[in-house]
Design a protein around this motif. Structure first.
Motif, mmCIF file in Angstrom:
data_model
loop_
_atom_site.group_PDB
_atom_site.id
_atom_site.type_symbol
_atom_site.label_atom_id
_atom_site.label_comp_id
_atom_site.label_asym_id
_atom_site.label_seq_id
_atom_site.Cartn_x
_atom_site.Cartn_y
_atom_site.Cartn_z
ATOM 1 N N ALA A 61 -0.408 9.865 3.390
ATOM 2 C CA ALA A 61 -0.994 8.660 2.807
ATOM 3 C C ALA A 61 0.094 7.732 2.271
ATOM 4 O O ALA A 61 0.009 6.506 2.418
ATOM 5 N N ALA A 62 1.125 8.309 1.661
ATOM 6 C CA ALA A 62 2.227 7.500 1.131
ATOM 7 C C ALA A 62 2.984 6.807 2.259
ATOM 8 O O ALA A 62 3.394 5.640 2.123
ATOM 9 N N ARG A 63 3.168 7.497 3.384
ATOM 10 C CA ARG A 63 3.849 6.897 4.536
ATOM 11 C C ARG A 63 3.034 5.733 5.086
ATOM 12 O O ARG A 63 3.574 4.667 5.436
ATOM 13 N N LEU A 64 1.732 5.920 5.196
ATOM 14 C CA LEU A 64 0.865 4.848 5.683
ATOM 15 C C LEU A 64 0.929 3.635 4.761
ATOM 16 O O LEU A 64 1.008 2.492 5.227
ATOM 17 N N GLN A 65 0.898 3.888 3.463
ATOM 18 C CA GLN A 65 0.939 2.783 2.510
ATOM 19 C C GLN A 65 2.263 2.029 2.595
ATOM 20 O O GLN A 65 2.295 0.800 2.533
ATOM 21 N N SER A 66 3.338 2.769 2.778
ATOM 22 C CA SER A 66 4.646 2.134 2.892
ATOM 23 C C SER A 66 4.731 1.251 4.134
ATOM 24 O O SER A 66 5.342 0.182 4.109
ATOM 25 N N LEU A 67 4.066 1.678 5.196
ATOM 26 C CA LEU A 67 4.132 0.952 6.458
ATOM 27 C C LEU A 67 3.178 -0.241 6.495
ATOM 28 O O LEU A 67 3.525 -1.324 6.995
ATOM 29 N N TYR A 68 1.974 -0.058 5.957
ATOM 30 C CA TYR A 68 0.935 -1.084 6.096
ATOM 31 C C TYR A 68 0.642 -1.848 4.800
ATOM 32 O O TYR A 68 -0.084 -2.839 4.825
ATOM 33 N N GLY A 69 1.167 -1.379 3.674
ATOM 34 C CA GLY A 69 0.937 -2.062 2.406
ATOM 35 C C GLY A 69 -0.453 -1.823 1.850
ATOM 36 O O GLY A 69 -1.224 -1.002 2.353
ATOM 37 N N GLY A 70 -0.789 -2.563 0.808
ATOM 38 C CA GLY A 70 -2.116 -2.460 0.209
ATOM 39 C C GLY A 70 -2.411 -1.082 -0.329
ATOM 40 O O GLY A 70 -1.577 -0.443 -0.969
ATOM 41 N N VAL A 71 -3.622 -0.616 -0.073
ATOM 42 C CA VAL A 71 -4.093 0.696 -0.511
ATOM 43 C C VAL A 71 -4.508 1.483 0.722
ATOM 44 O O VAL A 71 -5.165 0.939 1.611
ATOM 45 N N VAL A 72 -4.128 2.744 0.765
ATOM 46 C CA VAL A 72 -4.531 3.617 1.866
ATOM 47 C C VAL A 72 -5.383 4.740 1.309
ATOM 48 O O VAL A 72 -4.971 5.440 0.373
ATOM 49 N N LEU A 73 -6.566 4.894 1.856
ATOM 50 C CA LEU A 73 -7.469 5.977 1.484
ATOM 51 C C LEU A 73 -7.577 6.914 2.676
ATOM 52 O O LEU A 73 -8.175 6.561 3.692
ATOM 53 N N LEU A 74 -6.953 8.077 2.563
ATOM 54 C CA LEU A 74 -6.978 9.070 3.644
ATOM 55 C C LEU A 74 -8.157 9.997 3.421
ATOM 56 O O LEU A 74 -8.186 10.786 2.483
ATOM 57 N N LYS A 75 -9.160 9.864 4.288
ATOM 58 C CA LYS A 75 -10.398 10.620 4.131
ATOM 59 C C LYS A 75 -10.207 12.099 4.448
ATOM 60 O O LYS A 75 -9.246 12.499 5.087
ATOM 61 N N GLY A 76 -11.164 12.888 4.004
ATOM 62 C CA GLY A 76 -11.126 14.324 4.221
ATOM 63 C C GLY A 76 -11.377 15.063 2.919
ATOM 64 O O GLY A 76 -11.572 14.449 1.863
ATOM 65 N N ALA A 77 -11.387 16.378 2.981
ATOM 66 C CA ALA A 77 -11.576 17.180 1.766
ATOM 67 C C ALA A 77 -10.421 16.907 0.810
ATOM 68 O O ALA A 77 -9.265 17.137 1.139
ATOM 69 N N GLY A 78 -10.740 16.417 -0.369
ATOM 70 C CA GLY A 78 -9.691 15.992 -1.287
ATOM 71 C C GLY A 78 -9.096 14.684 -0.802
ATOM 72 O O GLY A 78 -7.926 14.591 -0.447
ATOM 73 N N THR A 79 -9.933 13.624 -0.764
ATOM 74 C CA THR A 79 -9.490 12.307 -0.301
ATOM 75 C C THR A 79 -8.290 11.836 -1.115
ATOM 76 O O THR A 79 -8.285 11.937 -2.338
ATOM 77 N N VAL A 80 -7.275 11.306 -0.414
ATOM 78 C CA VAL A 80 -6.044 10.847 -1.064
ATOM 79 C C VAL A 80 -5.994 9.330 -1.029
ATOM 80 O O VAL A 80 -6.205 8.720 0.025
ATOM 81 N N ILE A 81 -5.709 8.710 -2.168
ATOM 82 C CA ILE A 81 -5.610 7.253 -2.266
ATOM 83 C C ILE A 81 -4.202 6.894 -2.711
ATOM 84 O O ILE A 81 -3.780 7.277 -3.815
ATOM 85 N N ALA A 82 -3.453 6.203 -1.869
ATOM 86 C CA ALA A 82 -2.075 5.809 -2.176
ATOM 87 C C ALA A 82 -2.017 4.290 -2.301
ATOM 88 O O ALA A 82 -2.523 3.571 -1.434
ATOM 89 N N SER A 83 -1.372 3.818 -3.374
ATOM 90 C CA SER A 83 -1.324 2.371 -3.609
ATOM 91 C C SER A 83 0.072 1.870 -3.928
ATOM 92 O O SER A 83 0.224 0.795 -4.500
#
Length: 517
Positions: A402-424
């Protein structure tokens, strides 16, 4: 977004290494004796055991060679002293014990616990021990393990999982990576996990929710971070209710945002309808739906409060975008020319946006242009496409992904699944604690995107809070709907129907969200 460093220790999620350093700080800097701390952990674990299973009469305690094994030996001593029948197996040779773990073994033996070496028992003996036990205590591998368990641990873990008995895991289920939540081999399927000193993030995401059972935290009186930075913050319905903006008696619809849902290419009309209804049920002042013309009638029949527009071409979208506060783009949108046109218009508008489903699949084919006003909501497959990797790489460390996605795309990334992760960004990560197998069905993600869109429209300056609250509300509604519907029969509209009940609780300031006792 609230800063992690200022939060409660009980909500902070740490890596396993950080918790070990906190433990070391408590012993070396605060002067707490290590063996006394181990005894406190064992007492807390046994107390939780008795509270959960007050009628249990016999235990089988499985002990490893490290401090986790030491905890197990002391749990066995506590149980024997309390009058329970106790069988204790040294899965790792007691000759490997040292320090406080060795003291724990010696105390258990001195207190009358019969410790039997696994190598001396044999298969018939193991069968007998498992058959006469009422509960298993897993104290084998602890937080130091990171790879797949080797023999004899792998075999004992498998046997435990097939025994049909409740399992109490001490600190972490053996075989689970306490930092990443990954399980590379056999892993104990616990009924309850009692974890100490600091919450380990791997218990709450990845495989953690599937194998930990109810997670109970015992700080053991060590309410300190010891300078360690949490990996994330645990979020639950109880902890996020206060984020919801309060409404004045004189409030009007213009104060709560206008959500535009852009969704539903041919064959997927229901996705946009689900997202729109979820947004309407989540407090948005106005909701519009831009979809294929053939779905207008169905959408109006299902959601008469939603303004529905049938669009043939992307050139028709700008006038709708101009009126929107937040745009939700992607559910059932497809990747054909129609979907491509819609995404292009949404991105070029610069409007705050929630991108889901096919919008993410289309985004993965474009050159990444970070945007701070967007929330991306990928599931692991979509995340893998966005990062050009494989799904197992995403699931190996969901927080890092999730942190890698946020670094690449900016904004907030919500990675769905058991124990959803939100990186901002700036190391701000939230984990929505919990899971629900009933949510593993088509359309649940569309509901989530509608909820987040509505919350974003009402909390426009706090997209990270909107995303985290959306994930928590979605899970809370699904959990409540499951009470009546079960898991197998749960469908997205069941979740939507419960949303008003969930939000009503926040409005009244009453919470039913409690940690397992």
């Amino acid at each position: 977004m609230p800063q992690h460093a200022g939060g409660s220790l009980s909500d902070a999620l740490f890596s396993a290494d950080s918790v070990r350093r906190i433990d070391q700080h408590v012993i070396e800097q605060l002067g707490v004796d290590g063996f006394d701390l181990m005894q406190s952990a064992a007492h807390a674990a046994f107390r939780r055991l008795v509270l959960r299973w007050p009628r249990v009469e016999s235990l089988l305690v499985l002990c490893g060679a490290g401090n986790n094994g030491g905890d197990g030996y002391l749990v066995a001593a506590n149980a024997l002293r309390d009058g329970l029948a106790v069988d204790c197996i040294a899965v790792a040779s007691t000759e490997k014990l040292s320090g406080d773990a060795r003291k724990a073994w010696q105390k258990a033996v001195a207190d009358g616990v019969e410790v039997r070496a696994l190598a001396d028992i044999g298969e018939p003996g193991l069968d007998s021990l498992f058959e006469r036990s009422g509960l298993i205590v897993d104290a084998m591998l602890g937080t130091g393990a990171s790879g797949a368990p080797r023999e004899p641990f792998a075999g004992i873990i498998a046997r435990s999982n097939h025994a049909g008995l409740p399992v109490l895991a001490v600190d972490v289920p053996s075989g689970l990576n306490a930092t990443t939540g990954a399980a590379k081999g056999e892993v104990v399927q616990a009924t309850m996990t009692v974890t100490f000193i600091g919450r380990k993030v791997g218990l709450y995401t990845g495989q953690g929710p599937s194998v930990c059972g109810d997670v109970v935290f015992e700080a053991l009186g060590t309410d300190t971070h010891a300078g360690e930075a949490p990996v994330a913050t645990l979020r639950s319905w109880r902890t996020v209710q206060s984020w919801l903006p309060k409404r004045r008696a004189s409030a009007h619809k213009g104060q709560f945002g206008h959500v535009l849902i852009v969704a539903g290419d041919r064959g997927f009309g229901g996705a946009g309808i689900l997202a729109a209804e979820a947004a309407a049920r989540s407090g948005a002042g106005l909701v519009s739906l831009a979809t294929r013309p053939e779905y207008v009638t169905a959408a109006l029949a299902r959601c008469p409060s939603v303004m529905v527009h049938g669009l043939i071409h992307g050139s028709e979208l700008p006038s709708l975008l101009a009126a929107a506060t937040v745009v939700v783009c992607g559910p059932g949108m497809g990747q054909s020319a129609w979907g491509q046109q819609m995404l292009q218009q949404v991105v070029e508008s610069g409007k705050p946006r929630v991108l889901d489903a096919d919008a993410l699949n289309l985004l993965s084919t474009r050159v990444a242009v970070p945007a701070n006003n967007q929330i991306l909501t990928p599931h692991p497959g979509e995340a893998a496409r966005l990062l050009n990797c494989l799904v197992p790489e995403i699931e190996a460390d969901r927080v890092a992904a999730a942190a890698r996605l946020q670094s690449l795309y900016g904004g907030v990334v919500l990675l769905k699944g058991a124990g959803t992760v939100i990186a901002s960004g700036e190391a701000a990560v939230d984990v929505a604690g919990g899971s629900n197998p009933g949510m593993a069905t088509g359309g649940m993600g569309d509901v989530l995107s509608g909820i987040i869109g509505a919350l974003y429209a009402q909390m426009i300056e706090s997209p990270a809070q909107a995303a985290a609250m959306g994930a928590v509300v979605h899970l809370e509604a699904a959990t409540r709907a499951s009470v009546d519907k079960g898991y197998m029969g749960l469908i997205p509209t069941d979740v939507i129907d419960v949303l008003p009940q969930v939000f009503q609780e926040a409005e009244s300031g009453v919470s039913c969200d409690k940690e397992a006792e």
